[in-house]
Design a protein around this motif. Structure first.
Motif, PDB file in Angstrom:
ATOM      1  N   CYS A   1       1.390  11.118  -5.079  1.00 62.60           N
ATOM      2  CA  CYS A   1       0.318  10.118  -5.046  1.00 62.60           C
ATOM      3  C   CYS A   1       0.810   8.793  -5.623  1.00 62.60           C
ATOM      4  O   CYS A   1       1.637   8.764  -6.541  1.00 62.60           O
TER       5      CYS A   1
ATOM      6  N   ILE B   1      -9.935  14.051  -0.401  1.00 62.55           N
ATOM      7  CA  ILE B   1      -9.522  12.693  -0.036  1.00 62.55           C
ATOM      8  C   ILE B   1      -9.206  12.605   1.453  1.00 62.55           C
ATOM      9  O   ILE B   1      -9.664  11.702   2.159  1.00 62.55           O
ATOM     10  N   ASP B   2      -8.412  13.569   1.937  1.00 61.79           N
ATOM     11  CA  ASP B   2      -8.005  13.553   3.356  1.00 61.79           C
ATOM     12  C   ASP B   2      -9.209  13.704   4.276  1.00 61.79           C
ATOM     13  O   ASP B   2      -9.320  13.013   5.296  1.00 61.79           O
TER      14      ASP B   2
ATOM     15  N   LYS C   1     -11.150  10.468   4.374  1.00 60.24           N
ATOM     16  CA  LYS C   1     -10.474   9.434   5.174  1.00 60.24           C
ATOM     17  C   LYS C   1     -10.665   9.707   6.673  1.00 60.24           C
ATOM     18  O   LYS C   1     -10.851   8.773   7.472  1.00 60.24           O
TER      19      LYS C   1
ATOM     20  N   GLN D   1       2.137   8.730  -0.977  1.00 60.18           N
ATOM     21  CA  GLN D   1       1.023   9.353  -0.258  1.00 60.18           C
ATOM     22  C   GLN D   1      -0.306   8.705  -0.642  1.00 60.18           C
ATOM     23  O   GLN D   1      -0.434   7.494  -0.580  1.00 60.18           O
ATOM     24  N   ARG D   2      -1.260   9.474  -1.051  1.00 59.37           N
ATOM     25  CA  ARG D   2      -2.614   8.977  -1.306  1.00 59.37           C
ATOM     26  C   ARG D   2      -2.656   7.990  -2.469  1.00 59.37           C
ATOM     27  O   ARG D   2      -1.946   8.150  -3.461  1.00 59.37           O
TER      28      ARG D   2
ATOM     29  N   ASP E   1      -8.057   5.788  -2.391  1.00 64.84           N
ATOM     30  CA  ASP E   1      -8.449   6.929  -1.563  1.00 64.84           C
ATOM     31  C   ASP E   1      -9.277   7.915  -2.382  1.00 64.84           C
ATOM     32  O   ASP E   1     -10.069   8.693  -1.823  1.00 64.84           O
TER      33      ASP E   1
END
Length: 364
Positions: A192, A352-353, A356, A169-170, A212
């Protein structure tokens, strides 16, 4: 085996030795945790410190291979009232005394830890030595007064080389100031892809990895020494979400013009009540720090206080008013300890999301 604890004020505590047979010098601090002696002993935030356990019995469930916070503990000594003679637990791989011997850490038991903790609370953190001789105490005291056990300690405990803990993922970069393994566990739970970097890394080296988000870990010592790290954070927080924990919290504060100070005896344990100022909710937290952020230095900065410690009003959380960046003084990974604050890792993931999404929209 007779052993002695000698403090810089000249106090001598006789006791019985266990663990490694070696002389040691360090700051004498105490933890109020009722369990978790293995995690505390292997927590690098205790580097070059001699740790007093207030719980009267430790070692009763031994040591296992899964709960270490680092493979090479940097603690200088262990003080307790009693070590269990016959430990027992299905996860146990060895007893506490043999673990300490293997890692060259001396211990002393049979001390009135209640009196010792009262002394530290009244007079503040004291330097001390664990030794097999109580001769020439005045000379020992003079040497202790000249010792600075934690100066430059982060360079010793931080990783020397970057390494990756893979995930799907991130992409998260962790700056290692003396990181607890439990932080990695929390990031692993969220799948992550983690790259751990040394404490002396530059902003360019961090951003070359296209993270990220960046997490600033816990660690030992005086945050005011971390001027290069603070300068690095001041640059990356403008480009990517940042989450600071413990030492990371203090470095984040310094990066934004705040100041830190040495506490009288610090916060160490798993029962520290912290209030979230936005919700007024109370979380019981795991903590290990001897320095704190000066609240008066935040007034004219771009930071806002988000959490305070109920008992003494210590600054326990900060957020940046312009950038997606925040920090907490306590340990949301809490290994061991209450998991009241574990959701802060989810907050970091959402930050983070959201960042982004904003970037994607701006580029479109």
């Amino acid at each position: 085996m007779k052993r002695y604890l000698i403090l810089e004020d000249g106090t001598v505590y006789p006791g019985e030795g266990f663990g490694a047979d070696t002389l040691t010098v360090g700051e004498v601090v105490f933890t109020t945790g009722m369990v978790g002696y293995q995690e505390a002993i292997t927590d690098q935030s205790y580097a070059n410190q001699i740790l007093v356990f207030t719980n009267p019995l430790i070692g009763n469930y031994g040591i296992n291979s899964e709960d270490n916070e680092t493979l090479q503990p940097q603690i200088k000594g262990v003080i307790c009232h009693q070590v269990a003679r016959v430990p027992s637990n299905w996860r146990m791989t060895e007893a506490l005394p043999s673990f300490l011997t293997k890692h060259h850490i001396p211990g002393i038991q049979g001390i009135d830890t209640r009196e010792l903790v009262q002394k530290i609370r009244q007079h503040g953190t004291l330097r001390g030595t664990i030794t097999d001789s109580a001769a020439n105490v005045s000379k020992v005291v003079e040497e202790l007064k000249q010792a600075i056990p934690t100066k430059g300690i982060i360079s010793k405990v931080s990783t020397k080389q970057a390494y990756v803990n893979p995930g799907l993922q991130r992409n998260v970069v962790v700056i290692d100031f003396g990181m607890k393994t439990s932080i990695l566990r929390e990031l692993n739970k969220r799948d992550c892809n983690v790259t751990v970097l040394p404490a002396n890394v530059t902003a360019r080296q961090v951003m070359d990895l296209h993270p990220d988000g960046v997490l600033l870990s816990n660690g030992p010592g005086d945050p005011s020494e971390m001027t290069s790290a603070a300068a690095m954070v001041a640059k990356i927080e403008q480009q990517v979400p940042v989450f600071g924990i413990c030492m990371g919290h203090q470095v984040f504060a310094l990066a934004n013009g705040a100041k830190t100070y040495k506490m009288k005896f610090g916060h160490r344990g798993f029962n520290h009540p912290v209030r979230d100022l936005a919700t007024s909710k109370i979380a019981f937290t795991s903590q290990n720090h001897g320095f704190a952020v000066d609240p008066s230095s935040i007034v004219d900065s771009d930071l806002r206080i988000t959490h305070i410690e109920i008992n003494d009003g210590t600054v326990e959380g900060l957020v940046h008013i312009k950038y997606p960046a925040f920090s907490v003084q306590f340990h949301p990974d809490a290994a061991p300890g209450p998991h009241d604050a574990a959701a802060l890792f989810d907050k970091f993931m959402k930050m983070i999301d959201d960042h982004k999404e904003v970037q994607t929209y701006a580029e479109a």
